[in-house]
Design a protein around this motif. Sequence first.
Motif, PDB file in Angstrom:
ATOM      1  N   LEU A   1       0.832  -1.191   0.000  1.00 17.50           N
ATOM      2  CA  LEU A   1       0.000   0.000   0.000  1.00 17.50           C
ATOM      3  C   LEU A   1       0.871   1.248   0.000  1.00 17.50           C
ATOM      4  O   LEU A   1       0.609   2.213  -0.708  1.00 17.50           O
ATOM      5  N   TYR A   2       1.946   1.194   0.782  1.00 18.84           N
ATOM      6  CA  TYR A   2       2.857   2.335   0.866  1.00 18.84           C
ATOM      7  C   TYR A   2       3.420   2.675  -0.502  1.00 18.84           C
ATOM      8  O   TYR A   2       3.398   3.816  -0.931  1.00 18.84           O
ATOM      9  N   SER A   3       3.887   1.646  -1.215  1.00 17.37           N
ATOM     10  CA  SER A   3       4.504   1.974  -2.506  1.00 17.37           C
ATOM     11  C   SER A   3       3.451   2.447  -3.499  1.00 17.37           C
ATOM     12  O   SER A   3       3.717   3.303  -4.331  1.00 17.37           O
ATOM     13  N   SER A   4       2.232   1.916  -3.347  1.00 19.56           N
ATOM     14  CA  SER A   4       1.210   2.369  -4.288  1.00 19.56           C
ATOM     15  C   SER A   4       0.788   3.814  -4.013  1.00 19.56           C
ATOM     16  O   SER A   4       0.569   4.595  -4.933  1.00 19.56           O
ATOM     17  N   ILE A   5       0.766   4.203  -2.739  1.00 16.99           N
ATOM     18  CA  ILE A   5       0.431   5.603  -2.427  1.00 16.99           C
ATOM     19  C   ILE A   5       1.570   6.531  -2.874  1.00 16.99           C
ATOM     20  O   ILE A   5       1.324   7.577  -3.479  1.00 16.99           O
ATOM     21  N   SER A   6       2.816   6.120  -2.605  1.00 16.21           N
ATOM     22  CA  SER A   6       3.956   6.963  -3.019  1.00 16.21           C
ATOM     23  C   SER A   6       3.935   7.204  -4.514  1.00 16.21           C
ATOM     24  O   SER A   6       4.158   8.321  -4.990  1.00 16.21           O
ATOM     25  N   GLN A   7       3.633   6.126  -5.236  1.00 16.39           N
ATOM     26  CA  GLN A   7       3.572   6.225  -6.692  1.00 16.39           C
ATOM     27  C   GLN A   7       2.535   7.264  -7.118  1.00 16.39           C
ATOM     28  O   GLN A   7       2.774   8.118  -7.948  1.00 16.39           O
TER      29      GLN A   7
ATOM     30  N   SER B   1      -3.674   1.478  -5.643  1.00 15.28           N
ATOM     31  CA  SER B   1      -4.163   0.150  -5.310  1.00 15.28           C
ATOM     32  C   SER B   1      -3.949  -0.140  -3.834  1.00 15.28           C
ATOM     33  O   SER B   1      -3.013   0.361  -3.220  1.00 15.28           O
ATOM     34  N   VAL B   2      -4.837  -0.924  -3.260  1.00 15.47           N
ATOM     35  CA  VAL B   2      -4.764  -1.235  -1.841  1.00 15.47           C
ATOM     36  C   VAL B   2      -4.346  -2.687  -1.632  1.00 15.47           C
ATOM     37  O   VAL B   2      -3.470  -2.979  -0.847  1.00 15.47           O
ATOM     38  N   ARG B   3      -4.996  -3.590  -2.336  1.00  9.46           N
ATOM     39  CA  ARG B   3      -4.533  -4.970  -2.277  1.00  9.46           C
ATOM     40  C   ARG B   3      -5.094  -5.778  -3.442  1.00  9.46           C
ATOM     41  O   ARG B   3      -6.061  -5.377  -4.074  1.00  9.46           O
ATOM     42  N   VAL B   4      -4.465  -6.899  -3.686  1.00  7.08           N
ATOM     43  CA  VAL B   4      -4.825  -7.737  -4.820  1.00  7.08           C
ATOM     44  C   VAL B   4      -5.739  -8.846  -4.328  1.00  7.08           C
ATOM     45  O   VAL B   4      -5.463  -9.483  -3.314  1.00  7.08           O
ATOM     46  N   LEU B   5      -6.848  -9.055  -5.046  1.00  8.65           N
ATOM     47  CA  LEU B   5      -7.781 -10.113  -4.626  1.00  8.65           C
ATOM     48  C   LEU B   5      -7.493 -11.445  -5.289  1.00  8.65           C
ATOM     49  O   LEU B   5      -7.726 -12.489  -4.719  1.00  8.65           O
ATOM     50  N   GLY B   6      -7.010 -11.381  -6.530  1.00  9.48           N
ATOM     51  CA  GLY B   6      -6.748 -12.635  -7.232  1.00  9.48           C
ATOM     52  C   GLY B   6      -7.171 -12.518  -8.682  1.00  9.48           C
ATOM     53  O   GLY B   6      -7.590 -11.453  -9.137  1.00  9.48           O
ATOM     54  N   ARG B   7      -7.054 -13.628  -9.373  1.00 11.90           N
ATOM     55  CA  ARG B   7      -7.354 -13.629 -10.797  1.00 11.90           C
ATOM     56  C   ARG B   7      -8.866 -13.536 -11.028  1.00 11.90           C
ATOM     57  O   ARG B   7      -9.635 -14.208 -10.337  1.00 11.90           O
ATOM     58  N   ALA B   8      -9.259 -12.696 -11.970  1.00  8.71           N
ATOM     59  CA  ALA B   8     -10.676 -12.546 -12.284  1.00  8.71           C
ATOM     60  C   ALA B   8     -11.267 -13.878 -12.716  1.00  8.71           C
ATOM     61  O   ALA B   8     -10.601 -14.661 -13.393  1.00  8.71           O
ATOM     62  N   GLY B   9     -12.462 -14.161 -12.297  1.00  9.51           N
ATOM     63  CA  GLY B   9     -13.145 -15.373 -12.728  1.00  9.51           C
ATOM     64  C   GLY B   9     -13.005 -16.525 -11.753  1.00  9.51           C
ATOM     65  O   GLY B   9     -13.779 -17.467 -11.808  1.00  9.51           O
ATOM     66  N   GLU B  10     -12.030 -16.464 -10.843  1.00  8.07           N
ATOM     67  CA  GLU B  10     -11.903 -17.529  -9.846  1.00  8.07           C
ATOM     68  C   GLU B  10     -12.924 -17.313  -8.738  1.00  8.07           C
ATOM     69  O   GLU B  10     -13.202 -16.185  -8.352  1.00  8.07           O
ATOM     70  N   MET B  11     -13.450 -18.409  -8.243  1.00 11.94           N
ATOM     71  CA  MET B  11     -14.568 -18.308  -7.318  1.00 11.94           C
ATOM     72  C   MET B  11     -14.241 -17.428  -6.115  1.00 11.94           C
ATOM     73  O   MET B  11     -15.002 -16.542  -5.741  1.00 11.94           O
ATOM     74  N   GLU B  12     -13.100 -17.661  -5.497  1.00 13.83           N
ATOM     75  CA  GLU B  12     -12.749 -16.937  -4.271  1.00 13.83           C
ATOM     76  C   GLU B  12     -12.594 -15.437  -4.554  1.00 13.83           C
ATOM     77  O   GLU B  12     -13.056 -14.605  -3.788  1.00 13.83           O
ATOM     78  N   THR B  13     -11.953 -15.118  -5.674  1.00 13.48           N
ATOM     79  CA  THR B  13     -11.806 -13.712  -6.053  1.00 13.48           C
ATOM     80  C   THR B  13     -13.168 -13.062  -6.215  1.00 13.48           C
ATOM     81  O   THR B  13     -13.413 -11.951  -5.755  1.00 13.48           O
ATOM     82  N   GLU B  14     -14.052 -13.779  -6.873  1.00  9.94           N
ATOM     83  CA  GLU B  14     -15.360 -13.192  -7.178  1.00  9.94           C
ATOM     84  C   GLU B  14     -16.192 -13.015  -5.915  1.00  9.94           C
ATOM     85  O   GLU B  14     -16.911 -12.038  -5.773  1.00  9.94           O
ATOM     86  N   VAL B  15     -16.082 -13.967  -4.996  1.00  9.30           N
ATOM     87  CA  VAL B  15     -16.841 -13.831  -3.746  1.00  9.30           C
ATOM     88  C   VAL B  15     -16.329 -12.625  -2.948  1.00  9.30           C
ATOM     89  O   VAL B  15     -17.105 -11.814  -2.450  1.00  9.30           O
ATOM     90  N   GLN B  16     -14.987 -12.493  -2.876  1.00  8.86           N
ATOM     91  CA  GLN B  16     -14.427 -11.336  -2.158  1.00  8.86           C
ATOM     92  C   GLN B  16     -14.827 -10.026  -2.835  1.00  8.86           C
ATOM     93  O   GLN B  16     -15.078  -9.020  -2.174  1.00  8.86           O
ATOM     94  N   THR B  17     -14.877 -10.062  -4.149  1.00 10.79           N
ATOM     95  CA  THR B  17     -15.293  -8.872  -4.888  1.00 10.79           C
ATOM     96  C   THR B  17     -16.705  -8.450  -4.481  1.00 10.79           C
ATOM     97  O   THR B  17     -16.973  -7.278  -4.225  1.00 10.79           O
ATOM     98  N   ILE B  18     -17.587  -9.412  -4.410  1.00 14.71           N
ATOM     99  CA  ILE B  18     -18.965  -9.113  -4.036  1.00 14.71           C
ATOM    100  C   ILE B  18     -19.017  -8.482  -2.648  1.00 14.71           C
ATOM    101  O   ILE B  18     -19.717  -7.500  -2.413  1.00 14.71           O
ATOM    102  N   LEU B  19     -18.237  -9.016  -1.723  1.00 12.84           N
ATOM    103  CA  LEU B  19     -18.238  -8.465  -0.367  1.00 12.84           C
ATOM    104  C   LEU B  19     -17.741  -7.018  -0.371  1.00 12.84           C
ATOM    105  O   LEU B  19     -18.371  -6.130   0.199  1.00 12.84           O
ATOM    106  N   ILE B  20     -16.617  -6.776  -1.036  1.00 17.14           N
ATOM    107  CA  ILE B  20     -16.035  -5.441  -1.002  1.00 17.14           C
ATOM    108  C   ILE B  20     -16.942  -4.445  -1.709  1.00 17.14           C
ATOM    109  O   ILE B  20     -17.155  -3.333  -1.234  1.00 17.14           O
ATOM    110  N   GLU B  21     -17.519  -4.854  -2.820  1.00 16.84           N
ATOM    111  CA  GLU B  21     -18.388  -3.950  -3.556  1.00 16.84           C
ATOM    112  C   GLU B  21     -19.632  -3.575  -2.753  1.00 16.84           C
ATOM    113  O   GLU B  21     -20.298  -2.598  -3.050  1.00 16.84           O
TER     114      GLU B  21
END
Length: 1046
Positions: free
Chosen positions: A197-203, A398-418
Amino acid sequence: CLQTEKILHLKSHRGRKVRVVREHYLRERVPCYSSLCQADCENDGKVLPGDLTHYVVPDVGVVVDFLEILEFRELQGVVFTQTACQAVQHCKGRRQYNRLRNLIKDPRHDCVLFANEFQEYSYCPREKGESQEKWQTRCVYSAAVWYHNHLAGMKDVVMITEDQDAVAEYSSLNAGVYVISDFLQNFWPELQPAHELYSSISQALQEKESESSQKEYTEHLPAEILEAGIKSGRYIKGTLNINKHHDEASIMTEGLSNKNNDPSWAVLVCGNKNRNRAVHGDTVVVELLPKSEWRGKVTALSEGEEKSGEDNESKPMPTGRVVGILQRNWRDYVVTFPPRDGTQSQSRNSQRILAVPWDRRIPKIRISTQQADALQDHRVVVRIDSWESTSLYPNGHSVRVLGRAGEMETEVQTILIENCIHVPPFSDAQLREMPVNSPEKPWRMDPVQVAERRDLRETHLVFSIDPRGCEDVDDTLSVRSIAGGKLLELGVHIADVTHFVAEGSLTDLEARIRSTTYYLADRRYDMLPAVLSADLCSLLGGVDRYAMSVMWELDAQTLAVNKVWYGRTVIRSSYQLHYELAQALLNGEPAEVPELARLEPEEKDAKLAELNQALETLTHVARHLRAQRDRGGALELEGVEVRAQLDEQRNITALVPRQPLEVHETVAECMIYANHWVARKIQETFPHQALLRRHPPPRQEFFNQLVESAKAMGFTIDTRTNKALADSLDRAVDPQDPLVNKMLRMMATTAMSQALYFSTGLESQDQFYHYGLALDRYTHFTSPIRRYADIVVHRLLTAAIAVERGADSGRAIASNKELEELAQHINSKNRAAQRAQKLSTVLFQCLYFKERDPQTDPQCVADAIVYSIRNNGLLVYIPEYGVKGPVYLKNREGQVVAAGEDGSCEWQSGSLRHYSDRISTTSSCGTSTFRLCDHITVRISVRSTSSHADSLNLEIISNKPHRSAEPQQPHSQGRSQLVQEVVRQAEEAQQQAQEKAARRPKLSREEREFSQSKTPNLYSLLEEVRELALMDLDTAARVCVTSASY
Ligand SMILES: [Zn+2]
């Protein structure tokens, strides 16, 4: 007190310079909020623990730019200076300032505020010619030194800064006070997410410096001008709302007249320039354009749209442009990094990528990153930092990476965050508040508590009736004859959650933030830790439990209420029945009650007779209560229809349609009754500050479609009152097709408004009415394990009982304003829970069909029933999968669907005519007509996009019903297989990925971190009720996870 004058030259975040002169009072005593304090400071509230190696004092630059990093809970012992906080307020605006204040208030974070500028010995006046930045740094350093001295040198103090000059100037002045940069490297080298997160904010900060100056948008007007304009009526204030389907923006104006989101109160905003950098959800100010430039709304059927608005022509409506933004309501967004095509701009080592938000209503966000290649096709959480007038797109990091699009776990986390759902595992500190119940240290009741409570263990036959295998039993019942048979005593006994969850404790705070247990398709996230929800607050058979009880004395003949008693009790449930068993007993069918299995025949018969008597009396009372509500106009709408049945491994084996068991209604009726009487009690005791639940009557025009559709099928629906509606829905039955009645009830449900929590001080009493249940007052009391509203209501009831006994209620109860804010929060969390549930249902449906070839797989062809006619197609419902969606009859090339003699459909050139109850296509093959409630055959495929959620695509292949001639298994069979199948595939895929992971760096490190219990789900349940939960989910939640019966 010393008085001095403080002169500030401030630059506001809008870029204007202000000179502020403040009278400034200095005090000797300013709280230090440290548990090591030797000076008797008045340290009320949160204090820093003494057992840390050092305290951290961030300088102004760190607080202003890197606040998000300071939000990591791992960073303990942080002292925010008043100097830094004021700087945040002035350079970053109210939003960021509130964020900082919330952080300081949050008891889960080890940080405090030190009012350094009021402390006589830490305050330093600004010197002549000293720059603001230098002076601020000196103030913060001085505060750090004060701390070290104040704590008698017992604690090292570290000032962290990004400013190398400050390090050089101060680092060696005082022993025990250190000034360092690279603080993450030095102190939290392991905290990888913070480093990223630090490097992404600095950028992002570096990029901001190199911005161009060419204007893309007009400047926003200053706040004073906006306020004045709103007052004079020249401007309109509202919330920017972007349509999910059309990229069309409108302003929902605020005000009393717009409670129902009446579209006539909206102002349309067309195009990006007029939207002027406002993002969906922002509070904006608009100026109306001249009438000649007014436009109409888009109304054609489009993907995924369900709710029918007004009629189809789009009349010109007030249209305007955004002139200023009062409040940004930015949240965390999930974006997808597009595949690299080499055209993106490049500067230095980093690349600026236009990332595409998952939510179509959010504009693309420009992110600077050095990981562009690694991140392509990944879902990433980002935050927007700014959107200047010189920038076509907002800038973010960017804050953090959830994973590859289309994978079940990524998509479930996406739904929660959204949906802004944060469900981290319960922390150790929270769990330490919990009682212990283990084989070594079994939990026992406290004799003091037992003495204070009414003990029902010997006097009352208490039992529960739930779905098979239910673990979290939050309600039990009792009924007995008293006063020589003249009176009946009915009791509802609810888990006493508030005994275990003290107001203001960490567990309470977490439950309040969550507000509800979240049910997704393949898992659930509990509101309370398992030791409560599945154990000590679960009213299991044969164990002692604390309860909150409501007991009515009813006249045995008329069932009129003679007296009501509310209070805390001790119970021991004798029977944990399930619905089928209870119903079998009532029907006099042979049934084995497990609790009686080992008794001698005589004793068994006696006990069985006693239980039967209780069940019969209960049924009798419930029928009476139900009839009472029916006379008032209670509605039976399309409610919970199915429930999950699990095997021993807790896999879903079937989703079984709800059996029409009367005992189910009986239990529901008793719960509704308890909720109603608790609502009366708390409202009468606290007329202006009770938490109730109201269900506003629907707007009549929302019923138009229902009325017309029914008329086309030969039924009359009367919507004038809830009673008339309920009666006419009951009559609208097609003996040939039971789905017709279901469709009509579904349409009635869609027309309803949502039931809402509110504080009684806000509304006049005629607004309290619950339309669906036909009750003048209603609240939620019966499910405190999984709804925070019930916890609040339990506390109100406890306070009301105390007032009745003449005692002081012990503590001040929440004010009307606080309660109303809480009600709004819970309402919004409930909506988020419903949305997440719906999205996760769609996700699983898509994952299921994605694996199949729609052209060859028979699973992809299904029967569908038409429930709405639109001007270019149909909306259909597929009972087998519980899917609703649009079927287009006209495509982009202008071709229409033509049905041959055998019913098979194909695209041909032709024309289309649309009536209220039917739609016809005409081509060289002739005319095909589609009517409401027609059965057709559709092919299901998945429409995939890499950046957004997948959706299902329905294509008509025949205008005849699908020939699945064999009698259908329980309708929802397909859906349960669907979830199971998808979970199995995902697990296999994950296994493969884990094997692979050894060979490549992991990106989705946080996978599964959030998942608490992977208990299969209830998605089916709430899926049906999602539009509104008229039965208030009392019934829904009862239908909890069950074990296999066959
Ligand atoms: Zn102190």
